[in-house]
Design a protein around this motif. Sequence first.
Motif, PDB file in Angstrom:
ATOM      1  N   THR A   1       0.866  -1.174   0.000  1.00 22.12           N
ATOM      2  CA  THR A   1       0.000   0.000   0.000  1.00 22.12           C
ATOM      3  C   THR A   1       0.904   1.225   0.000  1.00 22.12           C
ATOM      4  O   THR A   1       1.690   1.434   0.927  1.00 22.12           O
ATOM      5  CB  THR A   1      -0.922   0.012   1.229  1.00 22.12           C
ATOM      6  OG1 THR A   1      -1.703  -1.193   1.236  1.00 22.12           O
ATOM      7  CG2 THR A   1      -1.854   1.198   1.194  1.00 22.12           C
ATOM      8  N   ILE A   2       0.807   2.038  -1.060  1.00 24.38           N
ATOM      9  CA  ILE A   2       1.782   3.094  -1.316  1.00 24.38           C
ATOM     10  C   ILE A   2       1.092   4.451  -1.326  1.00 24.38           C
ATOM     11  O   ILE A   2       0.065   4.644  -1.990  1.00 24.38           O
ATOM     12  CB  ILE A   2       2.501   2.855  -2.659  1.00 24.38           C
ATOM     13  CG1 ILE A   2       3.257   1.517  -2.614  1.00 24.38           C
ATOM     14  CG2 ILE A   2       3.445   3.998  -2.982  1.00 24.38           C
ATOM     15  CD1 ILE A   2       3.932   1.150  -3.913  1.00 24.38           C
ATOM     16  N   ASP A   3       1.674   5.391  -0.582  1.00 24.40           N
ATOM     17  CA  ASP A   3       1.272   6.798  -0.614  1.00 24.40           C
ATOM     18  C   ASP A   3       2.389   7.582  -1.299  1.00 24.40           C
ATOM     19  O   ASP A   3       3.536   7.567  -0.830  1.00 24.40           O
ATOM     20  CB  ASP A   3       1.037   7.344   0.793  1.00 24.40           C
ATOM     21  CG  ASP A   3      -0.195   6.746   1.445  1.00 24.40           C
ATOM     22  OD1 ASP A   3      -1.278   6.891   0.888  1.00 24.40           O
ATOM     23  OD2 ASP A   3      -0.049   6.109   2.514  1.00 24.40           O
ATOM     24  N   MET A   4       2.045   8.276  -2.389  1.00 22.42           N
ATOM     25  CA  MET A   4       3.039   8.961  -3.207  1.00 22.42           C
ATOM     26  C   MET A   4       2.678  10.440  -3.326  1.00 22.42           C
ATOM     27  O   MET A   4       1.509  10.805  -3.374  1.00 22.42           O
ATOM     28  CB  MET A   4       3.109   8.306  -4.593  1.00 22.42           C
ATOM     29  CG  MET A   4       4.244   8.781  -5.459  1.00 22.42           C
ATOM     30  SD  MET A   4       4.333   7.849  -7.008  1.00 22.42           S
ATOM     31  CE  MET A   4       4.810   6.238  -6.399  1.00 22.42           C
ATOM     32  N   PHE A   5       3.729  11.279  -3.390  1.00 21.84           N
ATOM     33  CA  PHE A   5       3.553  12.730  -3.374  1.00 21.84           C
ATOM     34  C   PHE A   5       4.523  13.356  -4.363  1.00 21.84           C
ATOM     35  O   PHE A   5       5.709  12.990  -4.411  1.00 21.84           O
ATOM     36  CB  PHE A   5       3.811  13.255  -1.957  1.00 21.84           C
ATOM     37  CG  PHE A   5       3.878  14.746  -1.833  1.00 21.84           C
ATOM     38  CD1 PHE A   5       2.748  15.517  -1.990  1.00 21.84           C
ATOM     39  CD2 PHE A   5       5.075  15.381  -1.546  1.00 21.84           C
ATOM     40  CE1 PHE A   5       2.797  16.902  -1.873  1.00 21.84           C
ATOM     41  CE2 PHE A   5       5.145  16.757  -1.420  1.00 21.84           C
ATOM     42  CZ  PHE A   5       3.992  17.507  -1.589  1.00 21.84           C
ATOM     43  N   HIS A   6       4.031  14.277  -5.192  1.00 19.01           N
ATOM     44  CA  HIS A   6       4.898  15.020  -6.104  1.00 19.01           C
ATOM     45  C   HIS A   6       5.501  16.180  -5.321  1.00 19.01           C
ATOM     46  O   HIS A   6       4.827  17.149  -4.984  1.00 19.01           O
ATOM     47  CB  HIS A   6       4.095  15.534  -7.307  1.00 19.01           C
ATOM     48  CG  HIS A   6       4.950  16.050  -8.426  1.00 19.01           C
ATOM     49  ND1 HIS A   6       5.869  17.059  -8.259  1.00 19.01           N
ATOM     50  CD2 HIS A   6       5.024  15.685  -9.737  1.00 19.01           C
ATOM     51  CE1 HIS A   6       6.467  17.308  -9.400  1.00 19.01           C
ATOM     52  NE2 HIS A   6       5.974  16.483 -10.322  1.00 19.01           N
ATOM     53  N   SER A   7       6.808  16.072  -5.052  1.00 19.86           N
ATOM     54  CA  SER A   7       7.483  17.037  -4.178  1.00 19.86           C
ATOM     55  C   SER A   7       8.163  18.163  -4.946  1.00 19.86           C
ATOM     56  O   SER A   7       8.987  18.888  -4.369  1.00 19.86           O
ATOM     57  CB  SER A   7       8.511  16.307  -3.311  1.00 19.86           C
ATOM     58  OG  SER A   7       9.396  15.539  -4.115  1.00 19.86           O
ATOM     59  N   GLY A   8       7.841  18.317  -6.233  1.00 20.25           N
ATOM     60  CA  GLY A   8       8.416  19.405  -6.997  1.00 20.25           C
ATOM     61  C   GLY A   8       7.666  20.703  -6.786  1.00 20.25           C
ATOM     62  O   GLY A   8       6.922  20.881  -5.807  1.00 20.25           O
ATOM     63  N   ALA A   9       7.859  21.647  -7.706  1.00 19.50           N
ATOM     64  CA  ALA A   9       7.192  22.950  -7.609  1.00 19.50           C
ATOM     65  C   ALA A   9       5.683  22.764  -7.718  1.00 19.50           C
ATOM     66  O   ALA A   9       5.185  22.101  -8.631  1.00 19.50           O
ATOM     67  CB  ALA A   9       7.700  23.874  -8.706  1.00 19.50           C
ATOM     68  N   ALA A  10       4.943  23.350  -6.782  1.00 20.30           N
ATOM     69  CA  ALA A  10       3.490  23.180  -6.731  1.00 20.30           C
ATOM     70  C   ALA A  10       2.830  23.864  -7.922  1.00 20.30           C
ATOM     71  O   ALA A  10       3.301  24.910  -8.414  1.00 20.30           O
ATOM     72  CB  ALA A  10       2.946  23.741  -5.426  1.00 20.30           C
ATOM     73  N   LEU A  11       1.729  23.259  -8.390  1.00 20.31           N
ATOM     74  CA  LEU A  11       0.989  23.817  -9.523  1.00 20.31           C
ATOM     75  C   LEU A  11       0.253  25.078  -9.101  1.00 20.31           C
ATOM     76  O   LEU A  11      -0.492  25.086  -8.121  1.00 20.31           O
ATOM     77  CB  LEU A  11       0.006  22.773 -10.062  1.00 20.31           C
ATOM     78  CG  LEU A  11      -0.882  23.227 -11.222  1.00 20.31           C
ATOM     79  CD1 LEU A  11      -0.039  23.552 -12.446  1.00 20.31           C
ATOM     80  CD2 LEU A  11      -1.928  22.168 -11.539  1.00 20.31           C
ATOM     81  N   LYS A  12       0.475  26.150  -9.848  1.00 18.80           N
ATOM     82  CA  LYS A  12      -0.185  27.427  -9.577  1.00 18.80           C
ATOM     83  C   LYS A  12      -1.338  27.603 -10.560  1.00 18.80           C
ATOM     84  O   LYS A  12      -1.163  27.512 -11.772  1.00 18.80           O
ATOM     85  CB  LYS A  12       0.825  28.570  -9.706  1.00 18.80           C
ATOM     86  CG  LYS A  12       0.235  29.955  -9.485  1.00 18.80           C
ATOM     87  CD  LYS A  12       1.334  31.008  -9.496  1.00 18.80           C
ATOM     88  CE  LYS A  12       2.066  31.043 -10.809  1.00 18.80           C
ATOM     89  NZ  LYS A  12       3.103  32.114 -10.852  1.00 18.80           N
ATOM     90  N   GLY A  13      -2.515  27.833 -10.039  1.00 25.14           N
ATOM     91  CA  GLY A  13      -3.680  27.980 -10.888  1.00 25.14           C
ATOM     92  C   GLY A  13      -4.374  26.655 -11.127  1.00 25.14           C
ATOM     93  O   GLY A  13      -4.053  25.637 -10.513  1.00 25.14           O
ATOM     94  N   SER A  14      -5.322  26.638 -12.035  1.00 25.70           N
ATOM     95  CA  SER A  14      -6.115  25.444 -12.303  1.00 25.70           C
ATOM     96  C   SER A  14      -5.446  24.574 -13.359  1.00 25.70           C
ATOM     97  O   SER A  14      -4.585  25.032 -14.114  1.00 25.70           O
ATOM     98  CB  SER A  14      -7.522  25.833 -12.767  1.00 25.70           C
ATOM     99  OG  SER A  14      -7.446  26.630 -13.943  1.00 25.70           O
ATOM    100  N   PHE A  15      -5.863  23.335 -13.407  1.00 27.11           N
ATOM    101  CA  PHE A  15      -5.329  22.375 -14.369  1.00 27.11           C
ATOM    102  C   PHE A  15      -6.232  22.315 -15.592  1.00 27.11           C
ATOM    103  O   PHE A  15      -7.451  22.174 -15.476  1.00 27.11           O
ATOM    104  CB  PHE A  15      -5.219  20.995 -13.719  1.00 27.11           C
ATOM    105  CG  PHE A  15      -4.980  19.883 -14.694  1.00 27.11           C
ATOM    106  CD1 PHE A  15      -3.807  19.826 -15.441  1.00 27.11           C
ATOM    107  CD2 PHE A  15      -5.929  18.884 -14.878  1.00 27.11           C
ATOM    108  CE1 PHE A  15      -3.584  18.806 -16.350  1.00 27.11           C
ATOM    109  CE2 PHE A  15      -5.709  17.858 -15.770  1.00 27.11           C
ATOM    110  CZ  PHE A  15      -4.542  17.813 -16.517  1.00 27.11           C
ATOM    111  N   SER A  16      -5.640  22.423 -16.780  1.00 29.32           N
ATOM    112  CA  SER A  16      -6.392  22.360 -18.038  1.00 29.32           C
ATOM    113  C   SER A  16      -6.061  21.058 -18.745  1.00 29.32           C
ATOM    114  O   SER A  16      -4.925  20.875 -19.219  1.00 29.32           O
ATOM    115  CB  SER A  16      -6.046  23.561 -18.936  1.00 29.32           C
ATOM    116  OG  SER A  16      -6.636  23.411 -20.206  1.00 29.32           O
TER     117      SER A  16
END
Length: 466
Positions: free
Chosen positions: A242-257
Amino acid sequence: MSGRIYSIIVLTAAVVVVTAAALPSELVNDRLVNKHVERSIDLSSQLVKISAKVTLENTGDAPVKSFLVAVEPEAKYKLALLTAKDSNKRELRVVDTSVTSQPDPKFARIELKDPIQPAKTLFVTLDYVFTKSLTPHPSTISQKDKQLVRYHGNHYFYSPYKTESQKTTVTMGSKNVENYSKLKPVSLTDSTITYGTYENISPFTKDDLSVHYENNSPFLTVTQIDRVIEVSHWGNIAIEETIDMFHSGAALKGSFSRYDFQQDSLSGASSVKSYKTLLPASATGVYYRDTNGNISTSHMKVKKDAVELDLRPRFPLFGGWKTHYTLGYNVPSYEYLYHSGDQYLLKMRLIDHIYDDMAVDRVTTTIILPEGSTDIKVTTPYPITRHKDTLHHTYLDTTGRPTISFSKSNLVENHIQDFQLRYSFPRILMLQEPILVVIFLYILFLCVIVYVRLDFSIHKDDHHKE
């Protein structure tokens, strides 16, 4: 008066002995010198990999059997792995130690296969792997922006010994370099920065090395893995993660298109669309699901030496986004479980390959042994934290199955190594489950026979009377 002088002499001698015992002999004298050091710093992924080729010289009059390696105080908690090899590519034992006079840095003692004789030199290769040493700058970016990161290190080879000459090469994997420190002599060629040669560097010398550059490699951090290994003596070993994964790079600013992401190939350059997980070559019955159910966008390819899974989450992972999923499979026990009489040995990996250049904050491994196992002993290739043993209850169990659990923090790909678990199990107990099944069926059939032969009705009709 003579007695007083004698007491002073004894007290002084005791202080000298205590002081000498508090410091390792390698630091009490200056017998060792770093004749030449050639470092290479790899910043092309989310991990910082440093390789130092060191030529040690013994300037004393006695052989040296070990030497010390030091890590800067600000980087010691980010160190995931330290390995050492001699000129013959032989692995050298690395032992964590401490120095009373230097409490801040992290020290490790490297034990040599062959002592360094007086006036002789020895070539040693030191490999470091650091996690969370690259900081996104800026910390937030839009969907179309590229990811820039900063690295802070040391221009000099941090060592408890004097370094006569040193050269450092920094590789970034990207030609887009915003800024870098310029301690002369220094040169930039494509994606490589060369520092040095620097000479006559004192012990524990620090000078800030900084690089600000583009890095769009996957910044995935596994925050937690719960790995369960259930051992059966009937030919199968079941493994579930059971794996919990996180993107630790620069956070997304604004909405996703989603539209821009599919139309523009440069959109979301730092996002993670998929990654490859490697399982043992004998893995069967593989399943991959999250909280919503099975994820059908993944693909499996069976190779000679591994089973390759192309895991594709339901949505691309941008900076600050998380995912949670379960991965399970079965392997035949004869490949990992050995026995001689009633003595058994389980030899398996402590962790599997999740993705290239992986960074794992913590893994907890739980091993469920057959009921009746005793004398359990665990041997691991590196230090772990052993938890309290418990019992796991499932079908056809009476007293419960012994469960061993241990954890390890700050892991990288080099930690994919085997652990060994030894235990005793009387083979006669393998008859327990079949006997329980027979007893259960016997009682069930007996109850059915008794039920059909007994008449539980209160009133009998006239036809029955006749």
